[in-house]
Design a protein around this motif. Structure first.
Motif, short mmCIF file in Angstrom:
data_model
loop_
_atom_site.label_atom_id
_atom_site.label_comp_id
_atom_site.label_asym_id
_atom_site.label_seq_id
_atom_site.Cartn_x
_atom_site.Cartn_y
_atom_site.Cartn_z
N SER A 37 0.82 -1.21 0.00
CA SER A 37 0.00 0.00 0.00
C SER A 37 0.85 1.26 0.00
N LEU A 38 0.43 2.24 -0.83
CA LEU A 38 1.04 3.57 -0.83
C LEU A 38 -0.07 4.62 -0.76
N VAL A 39 0.20 5.70 -0.05
CA VAL A 39 -0.73 6.81 0.03
C VAL A 39 0.04 8.10 -0.19
N ALA A 40 -0.53 8.97 -1.01
CA ALA A 40 0.08 10.28 -1.26
C ALA A 40 0.22 11.06 0.04
N LEU A 41 1.24 11.89 0.10
CA LEU A 41 1.40 12.82 1.21
C LEU A 41 0.58 14.06 0.84
N PHE A 42 -0.65 14.09 1.30
CA PHE A 42 -1.61 15.11 0.88
C PHE A 42 -1.13 16.52 1.17
N ASP A 43 -0.33 16.70 2.21
CA ASP A 43 0.17 18.04 2.53
C ASP A 43 1.19 18.53 1.50
N PRO A 75 11.57 13.77 -3.40
CA PRO A 75 11.52 12.42 -3.95
C PRO A 75 10.05 11.97 -4.11
N VAL A 76 9.79 11.14 -5.10
CA VAL A 76 8.44 10.62 -5.32
C VAL A 76 8.08 9.63 -4.23
N LEU A 77 9.01 8.77 -3.87
CA LEU A 77 8.79 7.81 -2.79
C LEU A 77 9.48 8.33 -1.54
N ALA A 78 8.68 8.65 -0.56
CA ALA A 78 9.18 9.22 0.68
C ALA A 78 9.23 8.16 1.78
N ALA A 79 9.93 8.46 2.85
CA ALA A 79 9.95 7.56 4.00
C ALA A 79 8.57 7.49 4.63
N THR A 80 8.25 6.34 5.18
CA THR A 80 6.98 6.19 5.87
C THR A 80 6.93 7.13 7.06
N PRO A 81 5.89 7.95 7.16
CA PRO A 81 5.80 8.89 8.29
C PRO A 81 5.94 8.15 9.63
N GLY A 82 6.77 8.71 10.50
CA GLY A 82 6.95 8.14 11.83
C GLY A 82 7.95 7.01 11.87
N GLN A 83 8.62 6.73 10.78
CA GLN A 83 9.60 5.62 10.76
C GLN A 83 11.01 6.13 10.62
#
Length: 194
Positions: free
Chosen positions: A163-169, A186-194
């Motif tokens: 699963s991937l979800v856009a960073l809406f902000d 970057p298009v693929l960012a680190a998972t928030p909070g990781q």
């Protein structure tokens, strides 16, 4: 200064709608918004809200009636009605249709009509199979002219590994970059909070 005309299309990843509508409110101060809802979005009452409540809120934010049919959006092409189009959220189903050239809903017709004019299409992906079956469609669209992706991240890698979800902000800056013909990185960012 005349505000840019932004088509704001929404598809059925209802778990992200509250984030999308918050971004819509923010963008309404900067852009002239034209709301577009996929067929399922116009009729689905679900645990995230009733369709009619969402429709009312979106129309209040945008100050105009939602485009809900292919006939509503078809003039985008010949009349060059938009400066750019955002699909947020953009489901795996919509990604597949865009990558495969299928034009059977108002959202994909709006995308086709907008791209016809050489205007940017920005996708805010939200799908449980982005790193699975939808990965090839994302790859095809990343390589397509005038198509840009909002940076995204895995939202729950342990429970939903594909699963991937856009960073809406990051949507506002993605739109600005797309208007300059650039892909925000970057298009693929680190998972928030990781």
């Amino acid at each position: 200064m005349e505000r840019k005309k932004l088509g704001f299309a929404m598809t059925g990843s209802f778990c992200t709608w509250s984030k999308a509508v918050a971004v819509m409110e923010q963008l309404s101060k900067e852009y002239e918004l034209y709301p577009i809802l996929s067929p399922i979005s116009c009729r689905s009452d679900n645990r995230f809200g009733k369709a009619q409540d969402w429709i009312q809120r979106i129309e209040e934010i945008c100050g105009r009636t939602i485009w809900k049919t292919i006939e509503d959006v078809e003039p985008i092409g010949p009349r060059n009605l938009l400066d750019l189009l955002l699909i947020a959220p953009c489901t795996g189903n919509t990604l597949g249709k865009l990558a495969g050239g299928i034009t059977d809903t108002c959202v994909v017709m709006a995308a086709k009509a907008n791209l016809r004019n050489g205007n940017p299409l920005v996708l805010a992906v939200s799908t449980n199979d982005a790193l699975g079956a939808s990965a090839r469609n994302i790859g095809l669209l990343m390589n397509a002219k005038n198509v840009y992706l909002t940076p995204m991240a895995q939202d729950a890698p342990e429970k939903k590994p594909t699963s991937l979800v856009a960073l809406f902000d990051r949507i506002p800056e993605t739109l600005e970059a797309a208007l300059q013909g650039k892909q925000l990185q970057p298009v693929l960012a680190a998972t928030p909070g990781q």
